[in-house]
Design an enzyme around this catalytic site. Structure first.
Site, PDB file in Angstrom:
ATOM      1  N   GLY A 134       0.786  -1.232   0.000  1.00 14.27           N
ATOM      2  CA  GLY A 134       0.000   0.000   0.000  1.00 14.27           C
ATOM      3  C   GLY A 134       0.815   1.277   0.000  1.00 14.27           C
ATOM      4  O   GLY A 134       0.330   2.326   0.444  1.00 14.27           O
TER       5      GLY A 134
ATOM      6  N   ASN B 163       1.662   3.121  -2.571  1.00 17.74           N
ATOM      7  CA  ASN B 163       1.018   4.117  -3.445  1.00 17.74           C
ATOM      8  C   ASN B 163      -0.218   4.700  -2.781  1.00 17.74           C
ATOM      9  O   ASN B 163      -0.475   5.903  -2.885  1.00 17.74           O
ATOM     10  CB  ASN B 163       0.675   3.502  -4.796  1.00 17.74           C
ATOM     11  CG  ASN B 163       1.872   3.488  -5.726  1.00 17.74           C
ATOM     12  OD1 ASN B 163       2.294   4.539  -6.197  1.00 17.74           O
ATOM     13  ND2 ASN B 163       2.436   2.313  -5.952  1.00 17.74           N
TER      14      ASN B 163
ATOM     15  N   MET C 225      -4.361  -6.575  -6.622  1.00 12.08           N
ATOM     16  CA  MET C 225      -3.899  -7.654  -7.487  1.00 12.08           C
ATOM     17  C   MET C 225      -5.012  -8.632  -7.896  1.00 12.08           C
ATOM     18  O   MET C 225      -4.766  -9.811  -8.122  1.00 12.08           O
ATOM     19  CB  MET C 225      -2.729  -8.397  -6.825  1.00 12.08           C
ATOM     20  CG  MET C 225      -1.538  -7.491  -6.519  1.00 12.08           C
ATOM     21  SD  MET C 225      -0.975  -6.416  -7.889  1.00 12.08           S
ATOM     22  CE  MET C 225       0.214  -7.505  -8.660  1.00 12.08           C
ATOM     23  N   ARG C 226      -6.236  -8.132  -8.002  1.00  9.64           N
ATOM     24  CA  ARG C 226      -7.333  -8.919  -8.575  1.00  9.64           C
ATOM     25  C   ARG C 226      -7.712  -8.261  -9.892  1.00  9.64           C
ATOM     26  O   ARG C 226      -7.827  -7.031  -9.952  1.00  9.64           O
ATOM     27  CB  ARG C 226      -8.583  -8.911  -7.667  1.00  9.64           C
ATOM     28  CG  ARG C 226      -8.365  -9.303  -6.243  1.00  9.64           C
ATOM     29  CD  ARG C 226      -8.002 -10.750  -6.047  1.00  9.64           C
ATOM     30  NE  ARG C 226      -9.023 -11.685  -6.493  1.00  9.64           N
ATOM     31  CZ  ARG C 226      -8.822 -13.001  -6.589  1.00  9.64           C
ATOM     32  NH1 ARG C 226      -7.640 -13.506  -6.302  1.00  9.64           N
ATOM     33  NH2 ARG C 226      -9.789 -13.798  -6.973  1.00  9.64           N
ATOM     34  N   ILE C 227      -7.925  -9.060 -10.902  1.00 10.07           N
ATOM     35  CA  ILE C 227      -8.411  -8.503 -12.166  1.00 10.07           C
ATOM     36  C   ILE C 227      -9.873  -8.139 -11.967  1.00 10.07           C
ATOM     37  O   ILE C 227     -10.668  -8.959 -11.493  1.00 10.07           O
ATOM     38  CB  ILE C 227      -8.231  -9.523 -13.305  1.00 10.07           C
ATOM     39  CG1 ILE C 227      -6.736  -9.715 -13.563  1.00 10.07           C
ATOM     40  CG2 ILE C 227      -8.960  -9.070 -14.572  1.00 10.07           C
ATOM     41  CD1 ILE C 227      -6.408 -10.829 -14.538  1.00 10.07           C
TER      42      ILE C 227
ATOM     43  N   ASN D 139      -5.802   3.191 -12.422  1.00 12.01           N
ATOM     44  CA  ASN D 139      -4.840   2.205 -11.937  1.00 12.01           C
ATOM     45  C   ASN D 139      -3.434   2.754 -12.143  1.00 12.01           C
ATOM     46  O   ASN D 139      -3.213   3.570 -13.029  1.00 12.01           O
ATOM     47  CB  ASN D 139      -5.012   0.909 -12.757  1.00 12.01           C
ATOM     48  CG  ASN D 139      -4.031  -0.174 -12.351  1.00 12.01           C
ATOM     49  OD1 ASN D 139      -3.851  -0.446 -11.157  1.00 12.01           O
ATOM     50  ND2 ASN D 139      -3.385  -0.797 -13.324  1.00 12.01           N
TER      51      ASN D 139
ATOM     52  N   HIS E  59       0.375   1.320 -13.026  1.00 13.32           N
ATOM     53  CA  HIS E  59       1.038   0.114 -13.530  1.00 13.32           C
ATOM     54  C   HIS E  59       2.537   0.394 -13.672  1.00 13.32           C
ATOM     55  O   HIS E  59       2.917   1.462 -14.167  1.00 13.32           O
ATOM     56  CB  HIS E  59       0.437  -0.276 -14.890  1.00 13.32           C
ATOM     57  CG  HIS E  59       1.043  -1.514 -15.458  1.00 13.32           C
ATOM     58  ND1 HIS E  59       0.716  -2.774 -14.994  1.00 13.32           N
ATOM     59  CD2 HIS E  59       1.986  -1.689 -16.413  1.00 13.32           C
ATOM     60  CE1 HIS E  59       1.438  -3.671 -15.664  1.00 13.32           C
ATOM     61  NE2 HIS E  59       2.212  -3.038 -16.517  1.00 13.32           N
TER      62      HIS E  59
ATOM     63  N   GLU F 192      -9.979  -4.643 -20.981  1.00 14.15           N
ATOM     64  CA  GLU F 192      -8.743  -5.356 -21.268  1.00 14.15           C
ATOM     65  C   GLU F 192      -7.681  -4.939 -20.245  1.00 14.15           C
ATOM     66  O   GLU F 192      -7.554  -3.740 -19.943  1.00 14.15           O
ATOM     67  CB  GLU F 192      -8.286  -4.977 -22.685  1.00 14.15           C
ATOM     68  CG  GLU F 192      -7.439  -6.006 -23.378  1.00 14.15           C
ATOM     69  CD  GLU F 192      -7.037  -5.549 -24.775  1.00 14.15           C
ATOM     70  OE1 GLU F 192      -5.919  -5.852 -25.177  1.00 14.15           O
ATOM     71  OE2 GLU F 192      -7.850  -4.861 -25.437  1.00 14.15           O
TER      72      GLU F 192
ATOM     73  N   ASP G 123      -4.610  -3.620 -18.276  1.00 13.41           N
ATOM     74  CA  ASP G 123      -3.533  -2.646 -18.505  1.00 13.41           C
ATOM     75  C   ASP G 123      -3.677  -1.902 -19.833  1.00 13.41           C
ATOM     76  O   ASP G 123      -2.690  -1.494 -20.453  1.00 13.41           O
ATOM     77  CB  ASP G 123      -2.155  -3.318 -18.368  1.00 13.41           C
ATOM     78  CG  ASP G 123      -1.960  -3.901 -16.975  1.00 13.41           C
ATOM     79  OD1 ASP G 123      -2.483  -3.311 -16.015  1.00 13.41           O
ATOM     80  OD2 ASP G 123      -1.321  -4.957 -16.844  1.00 13.41           O
TER      81      ASP G 123
HETATM   82  C1  GAR Z   1       3.372  -0.938  -7.462  1.00 15.33           C
HETATM   83  O1  GAR Z   1       4.663  -0.971  -7.990  1.00 15.33           O
HETATM   84  C2  GAR Z   1       2.347  -0.925  -8.567  1.00 15.33           C
HETATM   85  O2  GAR Z   1       2.752  -0.190  -9.685  1.00 15.33           O
HETATM   86  C3  GAR Z   1       2.247  -2.390  -8.890  1.00 15.33           C
HETATM   87  O3  GAR Z   1       2.332  -3.057  -7.660  1.00 15.33           O
HETATM   88  C4  GAR Z   1       3.058  -2.257  -6.738  1.00 15.33           C
HETATM   89  C5  GAR Z   1       2.205  -2.031  -5.518  1.00 15.33           C
HETATM   90  O4  GAR Z   1       2.952  -1.448  -4.493  1.00 15.33           O
HETATM   91  N1  GAR Z   1       1.020  -2.682  -9.557  1.00 15.33           N
HETATM   92  C6  GAR Z   1       0.874  -3.708 -10.400  1.00 15.33           C
HETATM   93  O5  GAR Z   1       1.767  -4.490 -10.654  1.00 15.33           O
HETATM   94  C7  GAR Z   1      -0.494  -3.830 -11.017  1.00 15.33           C
HETATM   95  N2  GAR Z   1      -0.540  -4.952 -11.886  1.00 15.33           N
HETATM   96  P1  GAR Z   1       2.193  -0.745  -3.272  1.00 15.33           P
HETATM   97  O6  GAR Z   1       1.220  -1.753  -2.680  1.00 15.33           O
HETATM   98  O7  GAR Z   1       3.307  -0.428  -2.298  1.00 15.33           O
HETATM   99  O8  GAR Z   1       1.519   0.477  -3.781  1.00 15.33           O
END
Ligand code: GAR
Length: 210
Positions: A12, A14, A90-92, A107, A109, A143, A145
């Protein structure tokens, strides 16, 4: 102010960057709740400590994705959320959820989309020998990303970089980019126009930078 809910699955960081940005009274969005699908998500503690409703909706407690997502939407609505940020969720998400939150769901990425969709972005970028990589904030479409890009930040790939070192260096860029993107949307300076995002002239310099 834009009323935001943040969905997480783990650390978490971000989400924390968004919460910190929103503590500034001048920030045009407020974080109404943080929701995790995993009970062990570290980010829940962070939110709780800051007095933000920290909700757990464990996907394993539901027999279908539709029921899980209905519970998520219900919780978001109960907290008056009108805009959703995925932050390491991390769930689609299903087309129905995306439709429910159409153009109100973004989102982050860890790649310069449309390169390196999906998982293991840094492994693939290193294997390809790219010299720049980065992160992207985008509106969510059915779709994975894919979707209108709000803002991107790039970082150099250095010799000796590993997936972990790259991820760590990129994270600091993510923590700047996500609050910026949310601010521009909340200010009406980043608006969806079909499948791209229009950026106000005075904000263009901010949305694409190293
Ligand atoms: C981040 O790097 C984000 O960009 C990535 O997971 C990490 C989460 O970190 N997201 C993905 O890979 C989405 N498919 P966080 O929980 O510390 O924010």
């Amino acid at each position: 102010k834009l009323k935001v809910g943040i969905l997480i699955s783990g650390r978490g960081s971000n989400m924390a960057a968004l919460v910190e940005a929103a503590r500034d009274p001048a920030f045009p969005a407020e974080v109404c709740c943080v929701l995790s699908n995993r009970p062990d998500a570290k980010g829940l503690e962070f939110a709780r400590e800051r007095g933000i409703p920290a909700l757990l909706i464990d996907h394993k407690a539901y027999t279908s994705k539709a029921e899980f997502e209905a519970a998520v939407t219900e919780a978001l609505v109960a907290h008056a959320v009108d805009f959703v940020c995925l932050a390491g969720f991390m769930r689609i998400v299903s087309p129905a959820f995306i439709e429910r939150w159409h153009n109100r769901l973004i989102n982050i990425h860890p790649s310069l989309l449309p390169s390196y969709k999906g998982l293991h972005t840094h492994e693939r970028a290193l294997a390809d020998g790219v010299k720049l990589t980065g992160c992207t904030v985008h509106f969510v479409r059915a779709e994975m990303d894919v979707g209108p890009i709000v803002a991107q930040a790039a970082i150099p790939v250095l010799s000796g970089d590993t997936p972990d070192s790259l991820a760590a260096r990129l994270l600091t860029a993510e923590h700047r980019l996500y609050p910026l993107a949310l601010r521009l949307i909340a200010e009406g300076k980043a608006t969806v126009n079909g499948e791209t995002v229009d950026i106000a002239a005075d904000a263009v310099d901010e949305t694409a930078r190293l």
